[in-house]
Design an enzyme around this catalytic site. Structure first.
Site, PDB file in Angstrom:
ATOM      1  N   GLY A 107       0.819  -1.210   0.000  1.00  0.00           N
ATOM      2  CA  GLY A 107       0.000   0.000   0.000  1.00  0.00           C
ATOM      3  C   GLY A 107       0.849   1.254   0.000  1.00  0.00           C
ATOM      4  O   GLY A 107       1.053   1.869   1.062  1.00  0.00           O
ATOM      5  N   TYR A 108       1.352   1.620  -1.170  1.00  0.00           N
ATOM      6  CA  TYR A 108       2.134   2.856  -1.295  1.00  0.00           C
ATOM      7  C   TYR A 108       1.323   3.922  -2.050  1.00  0.00           C
ATOM      8  O   TYR A 108       1.052   4.987  -1.526  1.00  0.00           O
ATOM      9  CB  TYR A 108       3.424   2.614  -2.091  1.00  0.00           C
ATOM     10  CG  TYR A 108       4.516   1.810  -1.424  1.00  0.00           C
ATOM     11  CD1 TYR A 108       4.412   1.314  -0.131  1.00  0.00           C
ATOM     12  CD2 TYR A 108       5.694   1.533  -2.123  1.00  0.00           C
ATOM     13  CE1 TYR A 108       5.428   0.576   0.439  1.00  0.00           C
ATOM     14  CE2 TYR A 108       6.727   0.803  -1.556  1.00  0.00           C
ATOM     15  CZ  TYR A 108       6.588   0.324  -0.276  1.00  0.00           C
ATOM     16  OH  TYR A 108       7.612  -0.405   0.274  1.00  0.00           O
ATOM     17  N   SER A 109       0.967   3.620  -3.329  1.00  0.00           N
ATOM     18  CA  SER A 109       0.398   4.642  -4.219  1.00  0.00           C
ATOM     19  C   SER A 109      -0.938   5.159  -3.703  1.00  0.00           C
ATOM     20  O   SER A 109      -1.716   4.421  -3.099  1.00  0.00           O
ATOM     21  CB  SER A 109       0.177   4.072  -5.620  1.00  0.00           C
ATOM     22  OG  SER A 109       1.360   3.533  -6.127  1.00  0.00           O
ATOM     23  N   GLU A 122      14.524  -7.412  -5.139  1.00  0.00           N
ATOM     24  CA  GLU A 122      14.376  -8.373  -6.234  1.00  0.00           C
ATOM     25  C   GLU A 122      15.386  -8.122  -7.351  1.00  0.00           C
ATOM     26  O   GLU A 122      15.332  -8.760  -8.399  1.00  0.00           O
ATOM     27  CB  GLU A 122      12.969  -8.294  -6.805  1.00  0.00           C
ATOM     28  CG  GLU A 122      11.944  -8.876  -5.876  1.00  0.00           C
ATOM     29  CD  GLU A 122      10.575  -8.812  -6.496  1.00  0.00           C
ATOM     30  OE1 GLU A 122      10.026  -9.847  -6.818  1.00  0.00           O
ATOM     31  OE2 GLU A 122      10.076  -7.681  -6.664  1.00  0.00           O
ATOM     32  N   GLU A 127       8.615   7.602 -18.133  1.00  0.00           N
ATOM     33  CA  GLU A 127       9.107   8.987 -18.018  1.00  0.00           C
ATOM     34  C   GLU A 127      10.008   9.116 -16.781  1.00  0.00           C
ATOM     35  O   GLU A 127      11.068   9.756 -16.839  1.00  0.00           O
ATOM     36  CB  GLU A 127       7.930   9.975 -17.902  1.00  0.00           C
ATOM     37  CG  GLU A 127       7.129  10.156 -19.177  1.00  0.00           C
ATOM     38  CD  GLU A 127       6.124   9.017 -19.430  1.00  0.00           C
ATOM     39  OE1 GLU A 127       5.951   8.150 -18.554  1.00  0.00           O
ATOM     40  OE2 GLU A 127       5.533   8.997 -20.528  1.00  0.00           O
TER      41      GLU A 127
HETATM   42  C1  LIG Z   1      -0.455  -3.136 -12.896  1.00  0.00           C
HETATM   43  C2  LIG Z   1      -0.073  -2.174 -11.804  1.00  0.00           C
HETATM   44  C3  LIG Z   1       0.107  -2.652 -10.524  1.00  0.00           C
HETATM   45  C4  LIG Z   1       0.423  -1.766  -9.493  1.00  0.00           C
HETATM   46  N1  LIG Z   1       0.572  -2.274  -8.222  1.00  0.00           N
HETATM   47  C5  LIG Z   1       0.799  -1.422  -7.191  1.00  0.00           C
HETATM   48  C6  LIG Z   1       0.848  -1.924  -5.857  1.00  0.00           C
HETATM   49  O1  LIG Z   1       0.696  -3.121  -5.619  1.00  0.00           O
HETATM   50  N2  LIG Z   1       1.030  -1.031  -4.859  1.00  0.00           N
HETATM   51  C7  LIG Z   1       1.218   0.304  -5.091  1.00  0.00           C
HETATM   52  O2  LIG Z   1       1.428   1.043  -4.138  1.00  0.00           O
HETATM   53  N3  LIG Z   1       1.160   0.807  -6.348  1.00  0.00           N
HETATM   54  C8  LIG Z   1       0.954  -0.025  -7.399  1.00  0.00           C
HETATM   55  N4  LIG Z   1       0.877   0.461  -8.688  1.00  0.00           N
HETATM   56  C9  LIG Z   1       0.952   1.915  -8.895  1.00  0.00           C
HETATM   57  C10 LIG Z   1       2.197   2.400  -9.618  1.00  0.00           C
HETATM   58  O3  LIG Z   1       3.302   2.362  -8.767  1.00  0.00           O
HETATM   59  C11 LIG Z   1       1.892   3.818 -10.119  1.00  0.00           C
HETATM   60  O4  LIG Z   1       0.865   3.698 -11.098  1.00  0.00           O
HETATM   61  C12 LIG Z   1       3.085   4.494 -10.727  1.00  0.00           C
HETATM   62  O5  LIG Z   1       4.046   4.771  -9.760  1.00  0.00           O
HETATM   63  C13 LIG Z   1       2.691   5.816 -11.434  1.00  0.00           C
HETATM   64  O6  LIG Z   1       1.950   6.625 -10.570  1.00  0.00           O
HETATM   65  P1  LIG Z   1       0.535   7.232 -11.004  1.00  0.00           P
HETATM   66  O7  LIG Z   1      -0.277   6.125 -11.599  1.00  0.00           O
HETATM   67  O8  LIG Z   1      -0.024   7.970  -9.854  1.00  0.00           O
HETATM   68  O9  LIG Z   1       0.849   8.226 -12.204  1.00  0.00           O
HETATM   69  P2  LIG Z   1       1.384   9.735 -12.033  1.00  0.00           P
HETATM   70  O10 LIG Z   1       2.545   9.756 -11.116  1.00  0.00           O
HETATM   71  O11 LIG Z   1       0.224  10.608 -11.718  1.00  0.00           O
HETATM   72  O12 LIG Z   1       1.878  10.019 -13.502  1.00  0.00           O
HETATM   73  C14 LIG Z   1       0.985  10.398 -14.570  1.00  0.00           C
HETATM   74  C15 LIG Z   1       1.833  10.656 -15.817  1.00  0.00           C
HETATM   75  O13 LIG Z   1       2.724  11.765 -15.563  1.00  0.00           O
HETATM   76  C16 LIG Z   1       4.070  11.364 -15.791  1.00  0.00           C
HETATM   77  N5  LIG Z   1       4.956  12.010 -14.807  1.00  0.00           N
HETATM   78  C17 LIG Z   1       4.757  12.086 -13.455  1.00  0.00           C
HETATM   79  N6  LIG Z   1       5.802  12.727 -12.868  1.00  0.00           N
HETATM   80  C18 LIG Z   1       6.671  13.028 -13.868  1.00  0.00           C
HETATM   81  C19 LIG Z   1       7.951  13.675 -13.897  1.00  0.00           C
HETATM   82  N7  LIG Z   1       8.541  14.117 -12.778  1.00  0.00           N
HETATM   83  N8  LIG Z   1       8.581  13.796 -15.095  1.00  0.00           N
HETATM   84  C20 LIG Z   1       7.993  13.335 -16.251  1.00  0.00           C
HETATM   85  N9  LIG Z   1       6.780  12.724 -16.279  1.00  0.00           N
HETATM   86  C21 LIG Z   1       6.131  12.578 -15.109  1.00  0.00           C
HETATM   87  C22 LIG Z   1       4.080   9.855 -15.589  1.00  0.00           C
HETATM   88  O14 LIG Z   1       5.157   9.241 -16.272  1.00  0.00           O
HETATM   89  C23 LIG Z   1       2.729   9.464 -16.166  1.00  0.00           C
HETATM   90  O15 LIG Z   1       2.808   9.354 -17.574  1.00  0.00           O
HETATM   91  C24 LIG Z   1       0.580  -0.378  -9.748  1.00  0.00           C
HETATM   92  C25 LIG Z   1       0.399   0.092 -11.055  1.00  0.00           C
HETATM   93  C26 LIG Z   1       0.072  -0.781 -12.074  1.00  0.00           C
HETATM   94  C27 LIG Z   1      -0.125  -0.233 -13.469  1.00  0.00           C
END
Ligand SMILES: Cc1cc2nc3c(=O)[nH]c(=O)nc-3n(C[C@H](O)[C@H](O)[C@H](O)COP(=O)(O)OP(=O)(O)OC[C@H]3O[C@@H](n4cnc5c(N)ncnc54)[C@H](O)[C@@H]3O)c2cc1C
Length: 384
Positions: A126-128, A243, A367
């Site tokens: 539970g991070y995001s 990992e 990105e």
């Molecule tokens: C299949 C899957 C499983 C997952 N499982 C987990 C899980 O078990 N636990 C958990 O905690 N999270 C999980 N996640 C979440 C994942 O870690 C996040 O989706 C990821 O870190 C991106 O965050 P966000 O979706 O909030 O996108 P955002 O951070 O909101 O990004 C939106 C867009 O903006 C771009 N962007 C953001 N910041 C920048 C920057 N500084 N420079 C350039 N571009 C930027 C991004 O690249 C993206 O295209 C999972 C995601 C997926 C798809």
């Protein structure tokens, strides 16, 4: 269970064991098993654990086998080569267990490691949060101390396997006054506690493998905090590196198997189409080299470097290109829901194609990986 010492003999032993047991497992599964089916994946993972094939790198004091990283890599490679699917407790085995082994108290290790070893306790991460993904340190879930407990309130999202999980490790803000990365703590939360609510999210593939998780006045005993209060960031960053060296191995094996499938479809295709295949074969070879380099670095005990970002971008984007190609070659059959081996294969590729959209997002978006490559490898100035 005891294993041969020599790496070659170990590989032969694991290969023979997997060939025999995976085939027998598939044969006894009612109907034709779908490798995407979570029940099938979990049952196979349970079988591996029941046969002592878990905790490979853990110390023997906690039921592990204390195997070298080289042997662990051999296991992961052979496991993928025999066609067996990844399990559903990847987070428990790959992240939570090594985190507890490094940072947990003795009581935490004794309470939680047996459940991972036997696969009876499934974990999620539970991070995001809705406004904290790439910029994780801006997370808002908070935990305030009340006697021997923390009271947890907040909203997590994209939490993989949360609807199956028994426990979740959560990053929560325990001190708002401190700078963003400093006021966070790493808490182990029982998913059956009052105030925990899980809402599955339907994906493009039709499945719901990840969820929203809501915490409303959830009382988490303070003994379930890992590490010191407000030191959660350090633990979460270390957890992300465990990992290293083995994460890409099964994915790379799968990439090669898919390339082989595609080669079988090319007999009557144009030179341009065959060149497209050759380009992917080069990607596969280079990814193999990068993975071997990361493994060697991890075996020598060096700290995880920014090179991992290059492998992540390369693998996820090449895999999407491979699946785009596969789906184009399969043509109309990807839309048919017909019986037979060809239709089954087309369905698997359609699923993989749709799922691969997530691969450039999870574990750090392309990105973000490019930012790391730009700043840490190329030495470019930090963006505004
Ligand atoms: C299949 C899957 C499983 C997952 N499982 C987990 C899980 O078990 N636990 C958990 O905690 N999270 C999980 N996640 C979440 C994942 O870690 C996040 O989706 C990821 O870190 C991106 O965050 P966000 O979706 O909030 O996108 P955002 O951070 O909101 O990004 C939106 C867009 O903006 C771009 N962007 C953001 N910041 C920048 C920057 N500084 N420079 C350039 N571009 C930027 C991004 O690249 C993206 O295209 C999972 C995601 C997926 C798809």
């Amino acid at each position: 269970m005891s294993f041969p010492n020599d790496d070659g003999a170990f590989r032969a032993y694991i290969r023979a064991w997997l060939e025999e047991h995976y085939a027998a497992f598939v044969a006894q599964w009612p109907a034709d098993p779908d490798p995407r089916d979570l029940a099938f994946r979990r049952a196979w993972e349970n079988k591996l654990c029941a046969h002592g094939l878990s905790g490979l790198g853990w110390p023997q004091a906690y039921g592990g086998h204390a195997l070298s990283l080289a042997k662990q890599a051999i296991f992961h490679e052979e496991h993928a080569l025999c066609g067996a699917p990844l399990g559903v407790n990847l987070i428990g085995h790959g992240i939570l267990a090594p985190t507890l082994l490094h940072f947990g108290t003795e009581a935490q290790k004794r309470e939680f490691l047996p459940g991972v070893l036997s696969n009876s306790t499934i974990w999620c991460q539970g991070y995001s949060e809705p406004s904290a993904g790439s910029d994780l340190a801006s997370l808002r879930t908070r935990a305030h101390r009340d006697g021997d407990s923390y009271v947890l309130n907040g909203h997590k999202i994209w939490t993989s396997f949360a609807d199956l999980a028994d426990w979740c490790f959560v990053l929560a803000r325990t001190d708002k006054a401190q700078p963003r990365h400093r006021g966070l703590s790493f808490l182990l939360v029982d998913m059956s506690l009052p105030g925990v609510r899980v809402q599955p999210i339907r994906q493009l593939t039709g499945e719901a493998e990840f969820c929203e998780v809501f915490f409303e006045d959830v009382r988490v005993e303070a003994r379930y905090r890992v590490g010191d209060e407000n030191q959660g960031w350090k633990i979460a960053m270390a957890a992300a590196s465990y990992e290293r060296g083995t994460y890409f191995l099964p994915r790379l094996v799968r990439f090669r198997q898919e390339l082989d499938d595609i080669r079988g479809w090319l007999a009557h295709e144009s030179v341009a189409t065959r060149r497209r295949w050759a380009r992917l074969a080069i990607d596969s070879h280079v990814l193999g080299l990068k993975t071997r380099r990361a493994l060697r670095q991890a075996m020598s005990g060096g700290p995880p470097g920014p090179e991992g970002s290059s492998t992540k971008v390369h693998w996820s984007e090449a895999h999407q290109a491979l699946l785009d190609f596969a789906v184009e070659l399969l043509g109309d059959s990807v839309c048919l829901d017909a019986p037979g081996e060809d239709a089954r294969k087309a369905a698997l590729y359609t699923h993989a194609y749709l799922w691969s959209r997530a691969e450039t997002i999870l574990a750090g978006t392309s990105e973000i990986q490019r930012n790391i490559i730009a700043e840490k490898i190329l030495g470019l100035p930090k963006g505004a």
